[in-house]
Design an enzyme around this catalytic site. Structure first.
Site, PDB file in Angstrom:
ATOM      1  N   SER A 206       0.853  -1.185   0.000  1.00  0.00           N
ATOM      2  CA  SER A 206       0.000   0.000   0.000  1.00  0.00           C
ATOM      3  C   SER A 206       0.889   1.234   0.000  1.00  0.00           C
ATOM      4  O   SER A 206       1.798   1.363   0.807  1.00  0.00           O
ATOM      5  CB  SER A 206      -0.903  -0.002   1.240  1.00  0.00           C
ATOM      6  OG  SER A 206      -0.144  -0.247   2.403  1.00  0.00           O
ATOM      7  N   CYS A 207       0.613   2.169  -0.925  1.00  0.00           N
ATOM      8  CA  CYS A 207       1.523   3.304  -1.104  1.00  0.00           C
ATOM      9  C   CYS A 207       1.243   4.441  -0.124  1.00  0.00           C
ATOM     10  O   CYS A 207       2.121   5.246   0.166  1.00  0.00           O
ATOM     11  CB  CYS A 207       1.442   3.836  -2.532  1.00  0.00           C
ATOM     12  SG  CYS A 207      -0.139   4.596  -2.954  1.00  0.00           S
ATOM     13  N   THR A 208       0.030   4.536   0.395  1.00  0.00           N
ATOM     14  CA  THR A 208      -0.386   5.584   1.337  1.00  0.00           C
ATOM     15  C   THR A 208       0.128   6.974   0.934  1.00  0.00           C
ATOM     16  O   THR A 208       0.619   7.738   1.754  1.00  0.00           O
ATOM     17  CB  THR A 208       0.074   5.275   2.777  1.00  0.00           C
ATOM     18  OG1 THR A 208       1.511   5.203   2.802  1.00  0.00           O
ATOM     19  CG2 THR A 208      -0.498   3.972   3.268  1.00  0.00           C
TER      20      THR A 208
END
Length: 480
Positions: A206-208
């Site tokens: 997940s890059c957030t």
């Protein structure tokens, strides 16, 4: 309770929390969970309580006292199943507001609290897909399965497990890879005991919003904490190679450093490269970072570096097909959000004349497709009618699939809206790049396997009247 309850393979795992209704534990089974068990509206369900294991078993049965209900949303032609249960028996076994795992096999749902994963009480189930023979592939988070489909299309990989927190992504993954198992829930809740051994892991952390936040108060991944969870799942999978893909700033985050350092002992051979899908023939630029980590030396792995001459680049029309004019309705520029985007001004990059906001069918370059594509924005690309400069429209999900070179046998369930389809495509990878990396990874795995086999002593060929014992001692066979 019979110990062979898992004589059928588990195809799906749902991690979810219980609710409260009339001061009792309320279990709600979503359509995707019931469909994974091949349960349909009108099916009768029998519930069995296994007190010593603190588990509930829901099984399709003609004598069941509960009937699966039906749901049909506006715009959908297919009725989908729904089921909820709430009574004193459930409350004794499953507590209120606790997380549970729902293990799904054909016609069977087993519910137990998340705290225990002692599969031996049910004879540890083999996950669906455990008997496949190609390189076994796990994808986390899997999204809709674009990278998984790209690797499968090479002919070298069989997808056996994927997991995501987005319901539409899990539903699409199951739709495209029915022979494997899948997990729906927070990956931090995915216990390693659920994982069968695999050969390769495709990891898209997940890059957030690292692209916006790193170095600007986000703590550079210090507050995310997903790296150790991903590392734990990779190690539990017993994979031989890990393929990691994400936006480039992610690889400078503390979260990635956690992941890398935890894996480095088991995967000491690491190589990294930034690749842009535009260099692989895509009209849409998509610059991403890729890392390959392996248990064996990567001397046989080579990063693909294609360079397509400008005169050989495909146009947008060649990519999406010549029937673009009638595929979706065009919109007028005047009086729409596009008029405002085209008139943006200021000394910044958020102006139409600095981006590929409107592109024509004969253009060879456009902006990247992003998850937020449905929110019309200046940094995305939209199709301009070449004969009517006041008309434009968004690209459809089918066209986006062609732009990202998603294999033709990939599809979306009818229940997935166009907005969600574009969101998942925008969150995915360009399949040209994933496929090229997958081919190199498969070659590396094959060479590693051959190298390991070459160190074994060759089997001794003997005549029928001779035999060799485990110590290599020859002897005669009397009467041969």
């Amino acid at each position: 309770m019979s110990r062979n309850v898992f004589s059928k393979n588990v195809s799906f795992i749902r991690n979810v929390g219980t609710s409260v209704k009339a001061n009792k534990t309320w279990l709600f089974f979503e359509s995707l969970v019931l469909e994974a068990a091949n349960l349909k509206p009108g099916d009768r369900i029998e519930m069995t309580v296994v007190m010593d294991k603190r588990a509930l078993v829901f099984k399709k049965s003609d004598i069941g006292d509960h009937v699966v209900s039906r749901r049909k949303r506006a715009g959908q032609t297919k009725e989908r199943p729904l089921m909820d249960r709430c009574n004193e028996q459930i409350s004794v076994v499953i507590r209120q507001r606790k997380r549970i795992d729902i293990l799904v096999a054909d016609g069977i749902l087993i519910v137990r609290e998340e705290q225990s994963f002692d599969f031996c009480v049910f004879d540890r189930p083999a996950l669906q897909g455990s008997d496949l023979k190609k390189f076994r592939l796990m994808s986390l988070p899997s999204g809709a399965g674009l990278a998984t489909k790209a690797l499968e299309s090479t002919g070298f990989f069989e997808p056996v497990f994927g997991g995501d927190i987005l319901s539409e992504a899990v539903e699409t993954y199951k739709f495209n890879f029915p022979d494997g198992a899948s997990y729906w829930g927070d990956l931090r809740k995915l216990h390693p005991d659920y994982l069968e051994p695999v050969d390769a892991v495709w990891l898209s952390p997940s890059c957030t919003k690292y692209s916006l936040l790193v170095g600007q108060g986000s703590a550079g991944g210090f507050l995310e904490g997903m790296g150790p969870f991903y590392a734990n799942l990779v190690l539990a999978s017993q994979a031989k190679i890990v393929l990691i893909e994400e936006i480039i700033p992610y690889f400078g985050s503390r979260s990635y450093e956690h992941l890398k350092m935890l894996l480095q002992h088991s995967f000491p051979y690491i190589t990294q490269m930034n690749l842009n899908a535009f260099d692989f023939g895509s009209p849409a630029g998509r610059n991403r970072g890729y890392v390959v980590m392996s248990q064996s030396p990567l001397e046989n792995f080579k990063w693909p570096e294609p360079k397509i001459p400008d005169h050989r680049r495909p146009t947008i029309e060649q990519t999406i097909g010549k029937d673009w004019e009638n595929r979706a309705p065009f919109r007028e520029t005047r009086g729409t959000v596009m008029e405002g985007l085209l008139n943006k001004s200021g000394n910044n990059n958020f102006k139409a004349d600095k981006n590929y906001t409107l592109v024509k069918p004969n253009d060879t370059r456009m902006a990247a497709l992003v998850a937020s594509y449905s929110k019309i924005q200046v940094t995305s690309s939209y199709l301009l009618h070449p004969d009517h400069p006041n008309l434009w429209r968004p690209f459809t999900s089918w066209e986006a699939s062609r732009i990202l070179d998603i294999p033709d046998d990939f599809g979306f369930p009818e229940s997935i809206s166009e907005t969600k389809r574009m969101y998942m495509i925008g969150n995915g990878v360009d399949c040209r790049v994933a496929k090229a990396i997958g081919i190199e990874a498969a070659y590396h795995l094959m060479m590693s396997r051959l190298g390991a086999n070459s160190n074994r002593p060759a089997p001794v060929q003997t005549e029928s009247w001779m035999k060799v014992d485990p110590n290599g001692q020859f002897s005669f066979v009397l009467g041969a």
